[in-house]
Design a protein around this motif. Sequence first.
Motif, mmCIF file in Angstrom:
data_model
loop_
_atom_site.group_PDB
_atom_site.id
_atom_site.type_symbol
_atom_site.label_atom_id
_atom_site.label_comp_id
_atom_site.label_asym_id
_atom_site.label_seq_id
_atom_site.Cartn_x
_atom_site.Cartn_y
_atom_site.Cartn_z
ATOM 1 N N LEU A 1 0.827 -1.203 0.000
ATOM 2 C CA LEU A 1 0.000 0.000 0.000
ATOM 3 C C LEU A 1 0.864 1.256 0.000
ATOM 4 O O LEU A 1 0.539 2.246 -0.656
ATOM 5 N N ALA A 2 1.954 1.217 0.746
ATOM 6 C CA ALA A 2 2.871 2.354 0.762
ATOM 7 C C ALA A 2 3.482 2.578 -0.612
ATOM 8 O O ALA A 2 3.655 3.725 -1.056
ATOM 9 N N PHE A 3 3.783 1.496 -1.311
ATOM 10 C CA PHE A 3 4.375 1.591 -2.645
ATOM 11 C C PHE A 3 3.411 2.266 -3.607
ATOM 12 O O PHE A 3 3.789 3.181 -4.350
ATOM 13 N N TYR A 4 2.153 1.829 -3.604
ATOM 14 C CA TYR A 4 1.189 2.313 -4.587
ATOM 15 C C TYR A 4 0.527 3.637 -4.194
ATOM 16 O O TYR A 4 -0.364 4.108 -4.909
ATOM 17 N N THR A 5 0.951 4.229 -3.097
ATOM 18 C CA THR A 5 0.475 5.564 -2.728
ATOM 19 C C THR A 5 1.637 6.528 -2.522
ATOM 20 O O THR A 5 1.453 7.611 -1.956
ATOM 21 N N ASP A 6 2.811 6.152 -2.994
ATOM 22 C CA ASP A 6 4.004 6.978 -2.810
ATOM 23 C C ASP A 6 3.907 8.261 -3.644
ATOM 24 O O ASP A 6 3.429 8.238 -4.781
ATOM 25 N N PRO A 7 4.363 9.397 -3.110
ATOM 26 C CA PRO A 7 4.311 10.666 -3.858
ATOM 27 C C PRO A 7 5.078 10.649 -5.181
ATOM 28 O O PRO A 7 4.842 11.515 -6.030
ATOM 29 N N ILE A 8 5.955 9.676 -5.377
ATOM 30 C CA ILE A 8 6.697 9.613 -6.639
ATOM 31 C C ILE A 8 5.741 9.434 -7.823
ATOM 32 O O ILE A 8 6.075 9.788 -8.958
ATOM 33 N N LEU A 9 4.541 8.928 -7.566
ATOM 34 C CA LEU A 9 3.542 8.774 -8.627
ATOM 35 C C LEU A 9 3.169 10.117 -9.251
ATOM 36 O O LEU A 9 2.751 10.178 -10.412
ATOM 37 N N LEU A 10 3.315 11.192 -8.502
ATOM 38 C CA LEU A 10 2.957 12.510 -9.021
ATOM 39 C C LEU A 10 3.840 12.918 -10.194
ATOM 40 O O LEU A 10 3.469 13.802 -10.978
ATOM 41 N N GLU A 11 4.994 12.291 -10.330
ATOM 42 C CA GLU A 11 5.878 12.641 -11.441
ATOM 43 C C GLU A 11 5.256 12.269 -12.787
ATOM 44 O O GLU A 11 5.530 12.920 -13.802
ATOM 45 N N PHE A 12 4.422 11.237 -12.824
ATOM 46 C CA PHE A 12 3.678 10.937 -14.042
ATOM 47 C C PHE A 12 2.702 12.071 -14.365
ATOM 48 O O PHE A 12 2.521 12.432 -15.529
ATOM 49 N N VAL A 13 2.089 12.631 -13.339
ATOM 50 C CA VAL A 13 1.176 13.756 -13.527
ATOM 51 C C VAL A 13 1.935 14.965 -14.055
ATOM 52 O O VAL A 13 1.428 15.708 -14.910
ATOM 53 N N PHE A 14 3.154 15.181 -13.563
ATOM 54 C CA PHE A 14 3.972 16.279 -14.090
ATOM 55 C C PHE A 14 4.137 16.143 -15.599
ATOM 56 O O PHE A 14 4.005 17.113 -16.350
ATOM 57 N N GLY A 15 4.436 14.927 -16.043
ATOM 58 C CA GLY A 15 4.612 14.702 -17.472
ATOM 59 C C GLY A 15 3.338 14.957 -18.251
ATOM 60 O O GLY A 15 3.378 15.518 -19.364
ATOM 61 N N ILE A 16 2.196 14.557 -17.700
ATOM 62 C CA ILE A 16 0.910 14.799 -18.358
ATOM 63 C C ILE A 16 0.672 16.297 -18.495
ATOM 64 O O ILE A 16 0.263 16.794 -19.563
ATOM 65 N N LEU A 17 0.932 17.054 -17.423
ATOM 66 C CA LEU A 17 0.736 18.500 -17.453
ATOM 67 C C LEU A 17 1.662 19.161 -18.459
ATOM 68 O O LEU A 17 1.267 20.109 -19.161
ATOM 69 N N ILE A 18 2.888 18.684 -18.542
ATOM 70 C CA ILE A 18 3.828 19.250 -19.514
ATOM 71 C C ILE A 18 3.326 19.016 -20.931
ATOM 72 O O ILE A 18 3.382 19.916 -21.779
ATOM 73 N N TYR A 19 2.810 17.823 -21.206
ATOM 74 C CA TYR A 19 2.289 17.574 -22.546
ATOM 75 C C TYR A 19 1.086 18.462 -22.842
ATOM 76 O O TYR A 19 0.974 19.016 -23.944
#
Length: 364
Positions: free
Chosen positions: A194-212
């Motif tokens: 659960l800690a793995f799949y809720t880690d803040p590092i997931l937000l980096e995918f969102v950064f890429g989406i926003l950049i696109y």
Amino acid sequence: MGEAKSSYASTETLYSVQYLRAAAALAVVYYHVSALSQETWGLDPERIDHVGAAGVDLFFVISGFVMAMIVGRPGAFDGREFWIRRIARVVPAYWVITFAVFALAWFMPHLFNSTTADLSTLMTSLSFLALDHGDGNTTPLLVVGWTLNYEIFFYAIVALTAGLFGDRRLHGASLLIISLVALGLWVRPEDPSLAFYTDPILLEFVFGILIYRTWSRTRQLHHGLALAMFLSGTVLLVLQWERPVGDLRMLFWGVPAAAVLYGALGTLTFRSPLLARLGEWSYALYLTHVFVITLYIKHIISAVTTIELPWQVHYLIMTIFTVAGAAAYHMVVEAPLSRWTLRSLRRPQPALKQTVRPTTGPAE
């Protein structure tokens, strides 16, 4: 890690993305060179090139960008084709290395510190699942494969929201990721998975989406702004070269990585066949570099004690060896298996023969 240039036509001219893939993979290489040197020879642990691991964060930002580009294409979203491409790109090359690690751990366990030939770990590794092995550890057999567990999880979120809900802008995918991270920060789960799949590092995918989403509006960035973003992101990373970031990774490494990508789209527009080829080899480099580095540091250099070389020379030698190994793996294993997987998964399924049964009357 990430989609190959040949896998999506709409990004073939984005040389900047290919160059950043090469840079990200090399950064991870140098991090492991530094860390393994310290482990082997007992150097100052404060001098480890920690920020080299930020190459992973750059990969995640790039992945978010590329997935937003793929899903945002005109026409209907083909979920089956989406997964075929992801599987062909990621799975075969990773599985080959994973089976190799399992075999080595089985027949030559003395080569490893903690990795063991455990069948349950093998199955979770092949399934790209971050499951607790019983000791609080979710790391797959191939240690660097933890990032691929995140990649596949992200792909699943994209396929779910785009395929079932028509989320072509990935607003739903971004909201789901943000919700997972917020839940993790609130609950602070003790369960490793659960800690793995809720880690803040997931937000980096969102950064890429926003950049696109920002870049796709004009695809023309002001050169001065792009250069400022690229340089500021690079400088922020360089300034913390030997500083571990811990729980603040998404902030201290993810944000600068996003700035580097955004800036690179407007500055790294030149064409370099060599750098583009290095980007093409980046996934193979990521998968294989630890083996080459370990062989060099723990066996070759440790055995040859009569030759003293500056550390810069060692870095150059290991760069050449790791890149050469990646090129060979890409050409001999990764690319052929990827093409074979594409052909196999796209092969039309034989139609089922319809069986006609005789009827016995209107009542039937």
